[in-house]
Design an enzyme around this catalytic site. Structure first.
Site, mmCIF file in Angstrom:
data_model
loop_
_atom_site.group_PDB
_atom_site.id
_atom_site.type_symbol
_atom_site.label_atom_id
_atom_site.label_comp_id
_atom_site.label_asym_id
_atom_site.label_seq_id
_atom_site.Cartn_x
_atom_site.Cartn_y
_atom_site.Cartn_z
ATOM 1 N N LYS A 37 39.329 50.824 49.462
ATOM 2 C CA LYS A 37 40.661 51.358 49.781
ATOM 3 C C LYS A 37 40.600 52.881 49.952
ATOM 4 C CE LYS A 37 43.045 47.591 49.955
ATOM 5 N NZ LYS A 37 43.659 47.130 51.219
ATOM 6 N N SER B 51 46.163 51.071 47.581
ATOM 7 C CA SER B 51 46.316 50.497 46.250
ATOM 8 C C SER B 51 46.245 51.580 45.179
ATOM 9 C CB SER B 51 45.192 49.480 46.000
ATOM 10 O OG SER B 51 45.106 49.155 44.634
ATOM 11 N N TYR C 268 36.295 47.251 45.138
ATOM 12 C CA TYR C 268 37.549 47.004 45.873
ATOM 13 C C TYR C 268 38.300 48.324 46.044
ATOM 14 C CZ TYR C 268 42.495 46.132 46.421
ATOM 15 O OH TYR C 268 43.789 46.193 46.857
HETATM 16 C C1 WQD Z 1 47.349 43.141 34.646
HETATM 17 C C2 WQD Z 1 47.260 43.244 33.125
HETATM 18 C C3 WQD Z 1 45.079 42.738 32.264
HETATM 19 C C4 WQD Z 1 45.137 38.503 33.402
HETATM 20 C C5 WQD Z 1 45.456 44.581 39.940
HETATM 21 C C6 WQD Z 1 44.812 43.438 40.660
HETATM 22 C C7 WQD Z 1 44.525 43.593 42.070
HETATM 23 C C8 WQD Z 1 44.592 44.998 42.581
HETATM 24 C C9 WQD Z 1 44.525 46.023 41.474
HETATM 25 C C10 WQD Z 1 45.829 45.345 44.611
HETATM 26 C C11 WQD Z 1 45.963 43.909 32.661
HETATM 27 C C12 WQD Z 1 46.106 41.714 31.777
HETATM 28 C C13 WQD Z 1 45.489 39.836 33.222
HETATM 29 C C14 WQD Z 1 44.989 37.655 32.270
HETATM 30 C C15 WQD Z 1 45.570 39.494 30.849
HETATM 31 N N1 WQD Z 1 45.820 45.128 43.262
HETATM 32 N N2 WQD Z 1 45.700 40.319 31.962
HETATM 33 N N3 WQD Z 1 45.221 38.196 31.034
HETATM 34 O O1 WQD Z 1 44.160 44.552 36.450
HETATM 35 O O2 WQD Z 1 46.188 45.917 37.124
HETATM 36 O O3 WQD Z 1 44.661 44.866 38.819
HETATM 37 O O4 WQD Z 1 45.615 45.763 40.627
HETATM 38 O O5 WQD Z 1 45.583 46.375 45.130
HETATM 39 O O6 WQD Z 1 45.507 42.789 42.713
HETATM 40 O O7 WQD Z 1 43.548 43.228 40.104
HETATM 41 O O8 WQD Z 1 46.204 43.460 37.460
HETATM 42 O O9 WQD Z 1 47.253 41.282 37.016
HETATM 43 O O10 WQD Z 1 44.712 41.491 36.892
HETATM 44 O O11 WQD Z 1 46.136 42.529 35.104
HETATM 45 O O12 WQD Z 1 45.758 39.951 29.708
HETATM 46 O O13 WQD Z 1 44.677 36.435 32.352
HETATM 47 O O14 WQD Z 1 47.254 41.926 32.571
HETATM 48 O O15 WQD Z 1 44.174 43.079 31.219
HETATM 49 O O16 WQD Z 1 46.267 44.694 31.508
HETATM 50 P P1 WQD Z 1 45.279 44.761 37.372
HETATM 51 P P2 WQD Z 1 46.049 42.092 36.659
#
Ligand code: WQD
Length: 336
Positions: free
Chosen positions: A151, A123, A147
């Protein structure tokens, strides 16, 4: 024959389909902790093939031994792991037990059966908060949540194993943000409980299952103030795994590659793209930042292109259109 662990999960199911369509024979295993058995019938319909599947836990050595006794497994694609960043803060032992012990149990049974080809679901989380974007594979590895630690530790275990026995060939695939669904709308992301990730939440708001989307901060150091990520279509991601399997089975060396598009999109970009697909506004409210979030990162995917001959082909609008088709055809996911 290729063993897929976590085979009925979001990325596992899409990869299973692509492997079958690429002519590979696959045995899937899953314990359904974060997936539905209903995927199996959908995949048989989509692939036109009878699936080979066994229910069980990758942490169970007896179950794994029975799998390797029953099938001539030449390579493994390991998806089975817990991946909710927030949950990993509140329940780190569950994450270390499942993600690390599961990996070790799997590698031990592979070693016993002289199976040394391994595609690992890593990841972008291993980079933590990268200093610069686009992020290259030689960037500092400094995960910021349990998490991401699991990884990185898993990668370390695999690298030490490779050093101990040159027969091992490992593809370390560092995913950025997988979203979207197969164009048929028959398989897609169906997280148990309340999703953590942006895309399934936007889909639920669009479908009226949730009132509004919370935008976690619009005061980030980014073009529009909202978080920027490298969203990659899950089918492009799945096809990267097919390339990695073919790479290892053809005797080529281990590799570590980013699987991303190389393009960063903000939360507002995703909302706008989704609104364009559904033809109406998505209600949202800007709230405080989410603990553990970072402002911006996206991949440099050039190494995957050079070593695997792979690159992502689908853009954000296609990701949102395919996500919406899955959501609207399956309002309650696989339980619809
Ligand atoms: C993306 C963007 C949030 C939800 C991911 C996953 C996890 C792991 C790591 C696998 C961010 C914003 C989100 C919401 C928002 N992947 N957001 N409102 O944080 O990059 O992490 O990668 O290895 O699957 O956690 O992804 O989709 O949670 O957030 O504003 O209700 O959307 O702040 O900028 P993230 P995400």
């Amino acid at each position: 024959m290729i063993l897929l662990t976590g085979a009925t999960g979001y990325i596992g199911s899409h990869t299973w389909l692509e492997l079958l369509q690429a002519g590979q024979r696959v045995i899937g295993i899953d314990n359904f902790i974060n997936s539905s058995p209903k995927v199996l019938a959908r995949l048989e319909k989509l692939s036109g093939k009878k699936l080979e599947f066994l229910q069980g836990d990758v942490c169970d050595p007896v179950f794994l031994e029975s799998v390797f006794q029953s099938f001539p497994i030449k390579g493994v694609v390991h998806f089975a792991s817990l991946k909710a960043v927030g949950e990993s803060y509140s329940n780190p032992l569950l994450y270390y037990e499942n993600n690390i012990s599961g990996l070790i149990a799997l590698l031990q049974v592979m070693q016993k059966h002289s199976c040394h080809h391994f595609v690992f679901s890593s990841s972008a989380c291993v980079y933590g908060d990268p200093d610069v974007s686009p992020v290259k594979e030689d960037a500092d590895l400094k995960p910021e949540n349990p998490y991401g630690q699991t990884k990185l530790m898993s990668e370390q275990i695999l690298r030490d194993l490779e050093k101990s026995d040159s027969k091992w060939r490992v593809a370390y695939l560092r995913y950025f943000n997988p979203i979207g669904a197969h164009e048929s709308g028959m398989i897609g992301e169906d997280p148990n409980g309340i999703p953590n990730n942006l895309s399934p939440l936007v889909a639920r708001v669009a479908a009226g299952r949730m009132e509004e989307l919370k935008v976690y901060g619009n005061d980030w150091e980014t073009p529009d103030g909202t978080g920027v990520r490298d969203y990659i279509h899950v089918v492009d991601l799945a096809r990267g795994h097919v390339k990695a399997v073919e790479h290892l089975l053809s005797g080529k060396p281990s590799l570590t590659v980013n699987l991303g598009t190389g393009v960063g999109y903000s939360v507002m970009d995703v909302i706008r793209a989704y609104e364009k697909v559904i033809g109406r506004p998505i209600p949202y409210r800007v709230t405080d930042r989410r603990p553990g979030d970072v402002a911006l990162y996206y991949a440099d995917p050039s190494l995957a292109r050079d070593l695997l001959g792979w690159c992502a082909e689908r853009n954000l609008e296609q990701m949102c259109a395919d996500s919406w088709r899955w959501q609207s055809q399956n309002p309650m996911g696989y339980e619809s």
